[in-house]
Design an enzyme around this catalytic site. Structure first.
Site, PDB file in Angstrom:
ATOM      1  N   CYS A 113       0.816  -1.223   0.000  1.00  0.00           N
ATOM      2  CA  CYS A 113       0.000   0.000   0.000  1.00  0.00           C
ATOM      3  C   CYS A 113       0.848   1.271   0.000  1.00  0.00           C
ATOM      4  CB  CYS A 113      -0.935   0.012   1.198  1.00  0.00           C
ATOM      5  SG  CYS A 113      -2.104  -1.334   1.152  1.00  0.00           S
ATOM      6  N   HIS A 245      -4.001   7.213   3.135  1.00  0.00           N
ATOM      7  CA  HIS A 245      -4.277   5.884   2.584  1.00  0.00           C
ATOM      8  C   HIS A 245      -5.687   5.468   3.020  1.00  0.00           C
ATOM      9  CE1 HIS A 245      -3.935   1.855   1.293  1.00  0.00           C
ATOM     10  NE2 HIS A 245      -3.704   1.318   2.475  1.00  0.00           N
ATOM     11  N   ASN A 275     -10.128  -0.538  -0.100  1.00  0.00           N
ATOM     12  CA  ASN A 275      -8.670  -0.391  -0.010  1.00  0.00           C
ATOM     13  C   ASN A 275      -8.048  -0.811  -1.341  1.00  0.00           C
ATOM     14  OD1 ASN A 275      -5.933  -0.564   0.457  1.00  0.00           O
ATOM     15  ND2 ASN A 275      -6.121  -1.608   2.429  1.00  0.00           N
TER      16      ASN A 275
HETATM   17  N1  ACO Z   1     -18.099  -9.616   8.846  1.00  0.00           N
HETATM   18  C1  ACO Z   1     -18.571  -9.915  10.063  1.00  0.00           C
HETATM   19  N2  ACO Z   1     -17.783 -10.243  11.091  1.00  0.00           N
HETATM   20  C2  ACO Z   1     -16.461 -10.239  10.877  1.00  0.00           C
HETATM   21  C3  ACO Z   1     -15.893  -9.935   9.632  1.00  0.00           C
HETATM   22  C4  ACO Z   1     -16.770  -9.616   8.592  1.00  0.00           C
HETATM   23  N3  ACO Z   1     -16.344  -9.293   7.355  1.00  0.00           N
HETATM   24  N4  ACO Z   1     -14.559 -10.030   9.727  1.00  0.00           N
HETATM   25  C5  ACO Z   1     -14.277 -10.379  10.991  1.00  0.00           C
HETATM   26  N5  ACO Z   1     -15.433 -10.509  11.698  1.00  0.00           N
HETATM   27  C6  ACO Z   1     -15.604 -10.859  13.093  1.00  0.00           C
HETATM   28  C7  ACO Z   1     -14.417 -11.569  13.678  1.00  0.00           C
HETATM   29  O1  ACO Z   1     -14.477 -12.951  13.413  1.00  0.00           O
HETATM   30  C8  ACO Z   1     -14.561 -11.258  15.133  1.00  0.00           C
HETATM   31  O2  ACO Z   1     -15.545 -12.111  15.678  1.00  0.00           O
HETATM   32  P1  ACO Z   1     -15.361 -12.739  17.183  1.00  0.00           P
HETATM   33  O3  ACO Z   1     -15.341 -11.536  18.075  1.00  0.00           O
HETATM   34  O4  ACO Z   1     -16.566 -13.593  17.307  1.00  0.00           O
HETATM   35  O5  ACO Z   1     -14.063 -13.463  17.119  1.00  0.00           O
HETATM   36  C9  ACO Z   1     -15.142  -9.847  15.153  1.00  0.00           C
HETATM   37  O6  ACO Z   1     -15.709  -9.651  13.852  1.00  0.00           O
HETATM   38  C10 ACO Z   1     -14.139  -8.764  15.423  1.00  0.00           C
HETATM   39  O7  ACO Z   1     -12.980  -8.997  14.602  1.00  0.00           O
HETATM   40  P2  ACO Z   1     -11.742  -8.039  14.642  1.00  0.00           P
HETATM   41  O8  ACO Z   1     -10.730  -8.548  13.685  1.00  0.00           O
HETATM   42  O9  ACO Z   1     -11.329  -7.798  16.068  1.00  0.00           O
HETATM   43  O10 ACO Z   1     -12.406  -6.703  14.080  1.00  0.00           O
HETATM   44  P3  ACO Z   1     -11.776  -5.272  13.944  1.00  0.00           P
HETATM   45  O11 ACO Z   1     -12.627  -4.302  14.621  1.00  0.00           O
HETATM   46  O12 ACO Z   1     -10.313  -5.272  14.237  1.00  0.00           O
HETATM   47  O13 ACO Z   1     -11.935  -4.995  12.397  1.00  0.00           O
HETATM   48  C11 ACO Z   1     -10.605  -4.994  10.399  1.00  0.00           C
HETATM   49  C12 ACO Z   1     -11.294  -5.838  11.460  1.00  0.00           C
HETATM   50  C13 ACO Z   1     -11.637  -4.209   9.654  1.00  0.00           C
HETATM   51  C14 ACO Z   1      -9.857  -5.917   9.436  1.00  0.00           C
HETATM   52  C15 ACO Z   1      -9.614  -4.017  11.075  1.00  0.00           C
HETATM   53  O14 ACO Z   1      -8.817  -4.720  12.006  1.00  0.00           O
HETATM   54  C16 ACO Z   1      -8.734  -3.328  10.076  1.00  0.00           C
HETATM   55  O15 ACO Z   1      -9.174  -2.574   9.255  1.00  0.00           O
HETATM   56  N6  ACO Z   1      -7.426  -3.510  10.209  1.00  0.00           N
HETATM   57  C17 ACO Z   1      -6.468  -2.842   9.349  1.00  0.00           C
HETATM   58  C18 ACO Z   1      -6.447  -3.537   8.061  1.00  0.00           C
HETATM   59  C19 ACO Z   1      -5.659  -2.785   7.060  1.00  0.00           C
HETATM   60  O16 ACO Z   1      -5.557  -1.592   7.092  1.00  0.00           O
HETATM   61  N7  ACO Z   1      -5.115  -3.539   6.128  1.00  0.00           N
HETATM   62  C20 ACO Z   1      -4.494  -3.008   5.021  1.00  0.00           C
HETATM   63  C21 ACO Z   1      -3.130  -2.512   5.272  1.00  0.00           C
HETATM   64  S1  ACO Z   1      -2.476  -1.994   3.832  1.00  0.00           S
HETATM   65  C22 ACO Z   1      -1.992  -3.210   2.734  1.00  0.00           C
HETATM   66  O17 ACO Z   1      -0.850  -3.366   2.473  1.00  0.00           O
HETATM   67  C23 ACO Z   1      -3.003  -4.099   2.053  1.00  0.00           C
END
Ligand code: ACO
Length: 318
Positions: A113, A245, A275
């Site tokens: 990214c 980003h 993203n």
């Molecule tokens: N739909 C419904 N529930 C979901 C989903 C989904 N799509 N994905 C995960 N869950 C569930 C999980 O299983 C978890 O359930 P549990 O509590 O029963 O175990 C719950 O939701 C919470 O999961 P978390 O991973 O703790 O959720 P979080 O609030 O952290 O959000 C997310 C997840 C959106 C991925 C967030 O962590 C994020 O955006 N992180 C940064 C990602 C990012 O920026 N990546 C790109 C970097 S750049 C690159 O190089 C590509």
């Protein structure tokens, strides 16, 4: 002293749109969860046969037109992507062939990214030292090609698109400074585990520990924006726009809070674009330039964070 400035911007999104409602039919997720956790409402996905360079070419032609030059006048191509059309020739060369600017240097930068930030930083140096006069800087991706559409943790996040800028020499500062970083200690938190020398097994898919990525992204990006301001002896009050980003609205809001910037001063496209990795910053920049929010002379802070981890910031007088 020569500086580089942004002479023109361009972007392109594939026509096909995938909504959160569409994703509800593919994985166990909900529109409400995706919106509240990420801010994403829809994203653009390349159709079969549509490649990263196809998207990049459209964005590049728009940036070249906006810069008031012809494709043949481009004399340097720096192309950020993690989803190349081929192993080689690189996407910069494939794009060069289409634009017809034969013989000029053209290469790809593979820093996830942060790919556009790295490409911008390199191109800025070449313009400033006088070796490039019309540098095309691209961020383009078809992340949909390496998204595991059965993994709800990543399928809801990633998308396709392209953004571009043309840099030209300027007596007045345009790109004030760029700041690049990487830390491979974090390589296992966000990666694609297949490749040429490792082999294309198990699968060509993105694997991510979302929660940990989130926390480290906020910390590292916070340091990078502070670094950009400090390097120029500026305070956050000097900023007109944050062009971040577009990974997650909550990361973007955290950056805005750190800079004491109201969200009206932050360019947000994540709801429409998802993203798009290396494409996300130049896409957001082009949207805001073309809709008239970002104007000549304004001060922009660009930042991005991605797999590696790699990250960077740039302070730009547009
Ligand atoms: N739909 C419904 N529930 C979901 C989903 C989904 N799509 N994905 C995960 N869950 C569930 C999980 O299983 C978890 O359930 P549990 O509590 O029963 O175990 C719950 O939701 C919470 O999961 P978390 O991973 O703790 O959720 P979080 O609030 O952290 O959000 C997310 C997840 C959106 C991925 C967030 O962590 C994020 O955006 N992180 C940064 C990602 C990012 O920026 N990546 C790109 C970097 S750049 C690159 O190089 C590509």
């Amino acid at each position: 002293m020569i500086h580089s400035r942004i002479a023109g911007t361009g972007s392109y999104l594939p026509e096909k749109i995938l909504t959160n409602a569409d994703l509800e039919k593919m994985v166990d997720t909900s529109d409400e969860w995706i919106r509240s956790r990420t801010g994403i409402e829809r994203r653009h996905i390349a159709v079969d046969g549509q490649t990263t360079v196809d998207l990049a070419e459209q964005a590049a032609r728009r940036a070249i037109e906006a810069a008031g030059i012809t494709p043949a006048e481009v004399d340097f191509i720096a192309f950020g992507t993690t989803t190349p059309d081929l192993v080689f020739p690189n996407c910069g060369v494939l794009l060069q062939q289409r634009l017809g600017c034969r013989g000029v240097p053209a290469f790809s930068v593979e820093t996830a990214c942060a790919g556009f930030m790295y490409a911008l930083s390199i191109a800025d140096k070449y313009v400033r030292c006088g070796e490039a006069k019309r540098a095309l800087v691209i961020g383009a991706e078809t992340l949909s090609r390496m998204t595991d559409w059965s993994d709800r943790g990543t399928a809801v996040l990633f998308a396709d698109g392209a953004g571009a800028v043309v840099l030209e020499p300027s007596a007045a500062p345009g790109v004030l400074s760029t700041h690049l970083h990487a830390d491979g200690v974090y390589k296992d938190l966000l990666y694609c585990g297949s490749g040429v020398s490792r082999g294309f097994e198990p699968k060509l898919v993105i694997t991510m520990s979302g929660n940990e990525v989130f926390k480290i992204a906020v910390t590292k990006l916070g340091q990078a924006v502070d670094e950009a301001l400090a390097a120029n002896g500026l305070t956050k009050e000097a900023l007109d726009w944050l062009v971040p980003h577009q990974a997650n609205i909550r990361i973007i809001q955290a950056m805005a809070r750190r800079l004491d910037m109201p969200m009206e001063k932050v360019i947000v496209t994540v709801q429409e674009h998802g993203n798009t990795s290396a494409a996300s910053v130049p896409l957001a920049l082009d949207v805001a330039v073309r809709d008239g929010r970002i104007k000549r002379g304004e001060l922009l802070l660009l930042e991005a964070f991605g797999g590696g981890f790699t990250w960077g910031s740039a302070l730009v007088r547009y």
